[in-house]
Design a protein around this motif. Structure first.
Motif, short mmCIF file in Angstrom:
data_model
loop_
_atom_site.label_atom_id
_atom_site.label_comp_id
_atom_site.label_asym_id
_atom_site.label_seq_id
_atom_site.Cartn_x
_atom_site.Cartn_y
_atom_site.Cartn_z
N LYS A 109 0.85 -1.19 0.00
CA LYS A 109 0.00 0.00 0.00
C LYS A 109 0.88 1.24 0.00
CE LYS A 109 -0.38 -0.10 5.05
NZ LYS A 109 -1.28 -0.13 6.21
N PHE A 110 0.27 2.33 -0.43
CA PHE A 110 1.01 3.60 -0.43
C PHE A 110 0.40 4.53 0.60
CE2 PHE A 110 -2.51 4.41 -3.28
CZ PHE A 110 -2.86 5.72 -3.01
N GLN A 111 1.21 5.51 1.01
CA GLN A 111 0.79 6.50 1.99
C GLN A 111 0.72 7.86 1.33
OE1 GLN A 111 3.97 5.13 4.95
NE2 GLN A 111 2.30 5.64 6.32
N THR A 112 -0.19 8.68 1.81
CA THR A 112 -0.39 10.02 1.28
C THR A 112 0.10 11.02 2.31
OG1 THR A 112 -2.34 9.29 0.06
CG2 THR A 112 -2.06 11.66 0.35
N LEU A 113 1.12 11.80 1.93
CA LEU A 113 1.66 12.85 2.79
C LEU A 113 1.05 14.17 2.37
CD1 LEU A 113 5.42 11.77 2.88
CD2 LEU A 113 3.53 11.00 4.32
N ILE A 114 0.18 14.71 3.22
CA ILE A 114 -0.56 15.93 2.90
C ILE A 114 0.19 17.12 3.46
CG2 ILE A 114 -2.79 17.10 3.12
CD1 ILE A 114 -4.03 14.36 3.63
N PRO A 115 0.48 18.14 2.65
CA PRO A 115 1.16 19.34 3.18
C PRO A 115 0.27 20.07 4.16
CG PRO A 115 1.31 19.22 0.77
CD PRO A 115 0.30 18.19 1.20
N SER A 116 0.89 20.58 5.23
CA SER A 116 0.13 21.32 6.25
C SER A 116 -0.35 22.66 5.73
CB SER A 116 0.99 21.52 7.50
OG SER A 116 2.16 22.26 7.18
N SER A 117 0.39 23.29 4.82
CA SER A 117 -0.02 24.54 4.20
C SER A 117 -0.32 24.28 2.73
CB SER A 117 1.07 25.61 4.33
OG SER A 117 2.27 25.16 3.74
N LEU A 118 -1.22 25.07 2.17
CA LEU A 118 -1.66 24.87 0.80
C LEU A 118 -0.51 25.10 -0.17
CD1 LEU A 118 -5.15 26.60 0.90
CD2 LEU A 118 -4.62 24.19 1.15
N VAL A 119 -0.33 24.19 -1.11
CA VAL A 119 0.71 24.29 -2.13
C VAL A 119 0.08 24.93 -3.36
CG1 VAL A 119 2.33 23.01 -3.55
CG2 VAL A 119 1.85 22.24 -1.22
N THR A 120 0.52 26.14 -3.67
CA THR A 120 -0.05 26.88 -4.79
C THR A 120 0.84 26.91 -6.01
OG1 THR A 120 0.87 28.93 -3.88
CG2 THR A 120 -1.39 28.36 -3.27
N LEU A 121 2.09 26.49 -5.87
CA LEU A 121 2.98 26.55 -7.02
C LEU A 121 2.92 25.25 -7.82
CD1 LEU A 121 5.81 24.74 -6.34
CD2 LEU A 121 6.09 26.61 -4.73
N GLU A 122 3.37 25.32 -9.06
CA GLU A 122 3.40 24.16 -9.94
C GLU A 122 4.72 23.42 -9.73
OE1 GLU A 122 3.35 23.09 -14.73
OE2 GLU A 122 3.15 25.15 -14.03
N VAL A 123 4.63 22.27 -9.07
CA VAL A 123 5.83 21.50 -8.71
C VAL A 123 6.31 20.73 -9.93
CG1 VAL A 123 6.73 19.69 -7.23
CG2 VAL A 123 5.09 21.34 -6.31
N ASP A 124 7.60 20.87 -10.25
CA ASP A 124 8.19 20.10 -11.35
C ASP A 124 9.44 19.35 -10.93
OD1 ASP A 124 10.00 22.12 -11.01
OD2 ASP A 124 9.91 22.89 -13.05
N ARG A 125 9.78 19.37 -9.65
CA ARG A 125 10.98 18.66 -9.18
C ARG A 125 10.76 18.24 -7.74
NH1 ARG A 125 14.45 22.43 -9.73
NH2 ARG A 125 15.20 21.97 -11.83
N VAL A 126 11.01 16.95 -7.45
CA VAL A 126 10.94 16.39 -6.10
C VAL A 126 12.34 15.91 -5.74
CG1 VAL A 126 9.95 14.61 -4.63
CG2 VAL A 126 8.54 15.71 -6.38
N LEU A 127 12.87 16.42 -4.63
CA LEU A 127 14.25 16.11 -4.25
C LEU A 127 14.31 15.84 -2.76
CD1 LEU A 127 17.18 15.94 -5.25
CD2 LEU A 127 17.44 18.35 -4.68
N ALA A 128 14.60 14.59 -2.39
CA ALA A 128 14.73 14.20 -0.99
C ALA A 128 16.12 14.56 -0.48
CB ALA A 128 14.47 12.70 -0.82
N SER A 129 16.21 14.88 0.82
CA SER A 129 17.49 15.25 1.41
C SER A 129 18.40 14.04 1.55
CB SER A 129 17.27 15.92 2.77
OG SER A 129 16.65 15.02 3.67
N ASN A 130 19.64 14.27 1.96
CA ASN A 130 20.63 13.20 2.02
C ASN A 130 20.23 12.10 3.00
OD1 ASN A 130 22.25 14.70 0.22
ND2 ASN A 130 23.11 15.88 1.90
#
Length: 704
Positions: free
Chosen positions: A65-86
């Motif tokens: 199964k997958f989990q849904t991580l919901i942002p606490s504040s509304l995301v209004t920008l158009e996301v084109d890059r996802v980058l996890a920290s080290n």
């Protein structure tokens, strides 16, 4: 099992959900990222981050199964890059108009899910300089990278198109480093953009010790300094803590390379460049440069990508002597002598799509931005993805460099004759039309090695990578630990976002009547221009607003459902806790009562046991007999005392009763007689007193 989807991700609910919200605009972006055994994917429809354990997909008969991580504040920008920290504690969500940081929750449970597999989790998010992007409509994000030397795993470097690198620690702005001339945009004037002086990408080279720079003295040469003074200065500098600088290699659109020397917490920076590139070429090395990547070999390997499909492999080496570089455009930027030199070893040309027959002319070569991604398992390999698919490039001379450095023979020679090879893994362009099927996401899997690609059509491709054991090297593990969280979570309001989407740069004017009627061709061109303006500046923006409203509503509904579910879960937990507390209180009372009874029984048993011991001495027996005798005497005395108390009470009762009877039987004189008797007694008393006085006077006279 499909040959192009070994993990069978096309059938999963996660990518079915992402497939519904893919952007319509076909341009290369990266909505996927992988950290350890977790695969992150951005859902543009609901503006949330989906997480799945990809290693569980390899196990048979295991429902993942997958989990849904919901942002606490509304995301209004158009996301084109996802980058996890080290360390995987934070995720940077980047778009052309801003960057958002999401804090990931903790993992526990048998399967290693976030919060033991909770389906929906609200994660803390905060935007970086949101007001800066609202006030500067032409400001865009070019590159986002996590610093490898961040102790708290929260230092993020953001390159903007105004030639600045902004350094953030979690969400607080630490530094603003200028890496080129200020780019001013006002209306149609693009200032230095036409000259290619805008930085398009940057990367971080391995750390290096700064060179000892001594101040120049006018009119004196360095040879005039006394050697003893140099020795004394070197001795004084030894106790100081060793300083380390990180070279930030910056690539501009015209192919010029600059290096920014700075520490992680240093306000002072040293800009060097443009770096000399050898061997020199007539057509330059990067007239259409778009991407840069540093492979941490020794010396570091630099990859420069151009939008025409050319990849330049070079070595970043220290120069024998520092030299000044001349550039008229950067006259107002303080530039120090360059300490490095770039030596290009080879150029690899990629085939961007398979052209149809008869269209292979040079003027029809397809151009598109190329993005680079390192392979952390195999240091010799990296990936180039673009609108036309994916390439895997193996740099052969890195293994030769490693072999030469590890060799102990003095006669060993370094030969970098082996050419690199590029493999066209995935092609998404088959004709000369403008329609493309761009790569929307690329994630590299480790142990076992593999890759996951998300295409613009919604198709997911998962492949296993073949690794040569001889080429496998251990990746650098410069991963920081820790986190310091103390920042705001506010972002731009939804109204401001809608206003920014509705802002137009060109308006449709009112057409005035002409003196002469226009021709049919002029009318047609005018109509086309008006339609184009209406389509691009009005209808398109309204579609963007409608999409923003849809995302906003979906996100609010998703958060509402999640909050209602959490409230219901909390109510159930509260009832369970109340019932358990009541049962525990009853059980505690019962256990306390039983414990008291047991204590009493134990005391009685101890007394009996001590009394019946066969080896008791005579003194103890006599003491026991004496205690028994005193107990009997005490009991008899208590009984006598009790009987005496009863007798005393009885006598007091009779005395009180007799006193009451005497009061009742007493004779009382009438008031007149009582007053008469009182007067007579008073007179007799006075007479007696006078007689006593006379007797004393007579005795005094007689002398008795």
């Amino acid at each position: 099992m499909s040959l192009t989807d070994v993990l069978e991700l096309n059938k999963t609910e996660l990518f079915a959900k992402i497939r519904d919200g893919l952007p319509v605009v076909q341009r290369t972006q990266n909505l996927l990222d992988c950290k350890d055994d977790l695969l992150f994917a951005w859902d543009a429809k609901d503006n949330c981050l989906l997480v799945r354990n990809w290693r569980s997909s390899l196990a048979a008969d295991v429902k993942v199964k997958f989990q849904t991580l919901i942002p606490s504040s509304l995301v209004t920008l158009e996301v084109d890059r996802v980058l996890a920290s080290n360390e995987g504690s934070l995720v940077a969500l980047s778009g052309p108009r801003g960057v958002i940081i999401m804090e990931l929750p903790r993992r526990w449970g048998p399967d290693g899910y976030y919060k033991d597999g909770k389906p929906m989790i609200t994660c803390r998010t905060f935007g970086l300089d949101t007001q800066l992007f609202l006030n500067n409509p032409h400001l865009e994000v070019r590159q986002v990278r996590w610093h490898p030397h961040s102790v708290s795993d929260s230092t993020l470097l953001v390159l903007l198109n105004n030639n600045t690198i902004r350094v953030y620690n979690h969400s607080k702005l630490r530094h603003v480093w200028q890496v080129g001339p200020s780019v001013l945009r006002s209306g149609a004037n693009n200032s230095l953009c036409d000259f290619g002086e805008v930085a398009v990408d940057f990367d971080i080279a391995p750390a290096a010790k700064p060179r000892d720079t001594e101040p120049e003295i006018a009119g004196k040469n360095e040879t005039t300094l006394d050697k003893s003074n140099k020795t004394l200065m070197a001795a004084k500098s030894l106790p100081k803590q060793e300083r380390i600088e990180w070279p930030m290699v910056v690539l501009r659109e015209n192919g010029n390379i600059y290096i920014l020397m700075t520490g992680l917490d240093s306000e002072k920076t040293r800009l060097q460049g443009p770096i000399t590139i050898t061997p020199q070429a007539h057509d330059n090395y990067g007239l259409e440069s778009c991407a840069l990547m540093i492979i941490p070999s020794l010396p570091p390997t630099m990859v420069i990508a151009e939008s025409n499909g050319k990849l330049h492999h070079a070595l970043l080496m220290e120069a024998e002597a520092t030299e000044h570089s001349f550039n008229e455009v950067d006259d107002f930027v303080l530039i120090e002598p360059a300490e490095y030199v770039v030596h290009v070893l080879e150029t690899v040309e990629l085939e961007l799509g398979i052209a149809a027959s008869g269209t292979g002319e040079e003027g029809n070569v397809y151009h598109c931005p190329i993005y680079l991604k390192r392979d952390l398992i195999n240091e010799l390999r990296y990936f180039a993805y673009h609108n036309a698919g994916l390439h895997a490039v193996t740099v052969s001379f890195i293994s030769e460099l490693q072999r030469y450095l590890e060799s102990e023979s003095d006669e060993d020679r370094l030969e970098l004759a082996a050419s690199s090879r590029a493999e066209y893994i995935l092609c998404t362009k088959f004709d000369s039309s403008e329609t493309v099927n761009a790569v929307f996401g690329l994630a590299l899997l480790q142990i076992p090695a593999g890759m996951v690609l998300l295409l613009g059509s919604g198709q997911v491709i998962s492949l296993k990578l073949v690794i040569d054991a001889q080429l496998l090297v251990t990746p650098n593990e410069n991963k920081p630990v820790g986190l310091d969280v103390s920042q705001q979570e506010s972002g731009p309001s939804f109204v401001d976002t809608i206003k920014s989407l509705l802002q137009r740069s060109v308006n449709q004017p009112i057409l005035a009547d002409k003196l002469t009627s226009p021709s049919a061709q002029e009318s047609y061109e005018l109509l086309n221009q008006a339609i184009e303006v209406l389509r691009e500046q009005y209808l398109k923006r309204h579609d963007l607003v409608r999409a923003a409203f849809a995302r906003h509503i979906n996100q609010i509904q998703l958060k509402k459902e999640q909050q209602l579910q959490e409230i219901q879960d909390l109510e159930q937990e509260r009832e369970l806790i109340s019932e358990r507390a009541h049962k525990l209180a009853e059980r505690f009372e019962e256990i306390s009562y039983n414990q008291e009874l047991l204590v009493r029984k134990c005391n009685a048993l101890m007394q009996k046991a001590n009394a019946s011991l066969p080896n008791s001495v005579v003194a103890e027996r006599e003491f026991s007999q004496e205690v028994t005798r005193l107990n009997k005497v005490t009991q008899s005395l208590a009984a006598g005392l009790e009987s005496a108390k009863k007798t005393l009470n009885k006598q007091r009762y009779h005395i009180a009763k007799s006193q009451e009877d005497l009061k009742k039987n007493a004779y009382e004189l009438p008031e007149k007689q009582h007053r008469t008797i009182t007067e007579i007694l008073t007179q007799l008393t006075g007479e007696i007193d006078r007689q006593i006085v006379d007797v004393k006077r007579i005795n005094k006279i007689v002398g008795v």
